[in-house]
Design an enzyme around this catalytic site. Sequence first.
Site, mmCIF file in Angstrom:
data_model
loop_
_atom_site.group_PDB
_atom_site.id
_atom_site.type_symbol
_atom_site.label_atom_id
_atom_site.label_comp_id
_atom_site.label_asym_id
_atom_site.label_seq_id
_atom_site.Cartn_x
_atom_site.Cartn_y
_atom_site.Cartn_z
ATOM 1 N N ASN A 30 -33.993 -120.232 -50.186
ATOM 2 C CA ASN A 30 -33.923 -120.648 -48.681
ATOM 3 C C ASN A 30 -33.202 -119.350 -47.961
ATOM 4 O O ASN A 30 -33.536 -118.863 -46.751
ATOM 5 C CB ASN A 30 -33.204 -121.728 -48.371
ATOM 6 N N TRP A 31 -32.322 -118.421 -48.574
ATOM 7 C CA TRP A 31 -31.942 -116.990 -48.007
ATOM 8 C C TRP A 31 -33.193 -116.255 -48.158
ATOM 9 O O TRP A 31 -33.155 -115.671 -46.844
ATOM 10 C CB TRP A 31 -30.574 -116.869 -48.784
ATOM 11 N N LYS A 86 -16.026 -115.113 -53.066
ATOM 12 C CA LYS A 86 -15.762 -116.176 -52.163
ATOM 13 C C LYS A 86 -16.471 -117.289 -52.644
ATOM 14 O O LYS A 86 -15.787 -118.479 -52.247
ATOM 15 C CB LYS A 86 -16.316 -115.672 -50.713
#
Length: 349
Positions: A13-14, A204
């Site tokens: 999707n990215w 992150k």
Amino acid sequence: MAGKKVCIVGSGNWGSAIAKIVGSNAGRLAHFDPRVTMWVFEEDIGGRKLTEIINTQHENVKYLPGHKLPPNVVAIPDVVQAATGADILVFVVPHQFIGKICDQLKGHLKANTIGISLIKGVDEGPNGLKLISEVIGERLGIPMSVLMGANIASEVAEEKFCETTIGCKDPAQGQLLKDLMQTPNFRITVVQEVDTVEICGALKNIVAVGAGFCDGLGFGDNTKAAVIRLGLMEMIAFAKLFCSGTVSSATFLESCGVADLITTCYGGRNRKVAEAFARTGKSIEQLEKEMLNGQKLQGPQTARELHSILQHKGLVDKFPLFTAVYKVCYEGQPVGEFIRCLQNHPEHM
């Protein structure tokens, strides 16, 4: 002078969201070749090949449904064929597959090819931490930059305003990559601290798993804010220990740092799956199948790779949040004990 040829290595999707931007810019700007190739891992979708669907309907119906890709983006199932003749390679595949892809590409690239990695993760090598851009750069012998930021793929595809950070040591290359990827709603800052930008993107995801545990346990906003802040402090401490170049705190204030951390801890897939893990007691693998179409979650894997490095260096105690995420995901520590692990954080001593 012929325009620079671009190949996007990956089509999840990215990858598909970035293909939408890159295809549009390459089609519009004279210094890029308008034909953009995209390597697609071939899959069968209702009896049709995914590449065939993308090349006729101009939509990645599996990973980015509802968004049209520019017709000049051409899906190719063979990675070597896709990358042949490319001047710029945009790497955007799950980090656990990058070694195999580099092995396939080795020896098939043009002399002056450059690469940019959008991959969030780290590789645990025999000598400790290796950044994905380093792995690619060493295996393929090409200069590498990185792009990391608060960029949830679906929102980028919907052209909602956001920022991102490119880490690039060469100012001319940085400008070229910015030209390729910037749009009115996808704003780019270029900085030279490649390592720091990239490490933010990997670490992150671990913090986001912790934030998801908080949500699943019903702990509220104060606790989640504390987890995010402690996570940021561990990210900075880890970067200062392990990055070879300069690590300035200012880079953590760019989109790749605090902005990406916040968006991932509130909206990303690592948070969503971790919340479901805390609520349902199902395994991470089971939830990947149910919630992500079988795509792999980066946070737990990165936590495992980091834990191995921290153990090797005797520094586990200095990173209680990273360690707690690892233990809950891999050692069967009850998720309810997650906060207890943070009560004696070095930050509070």
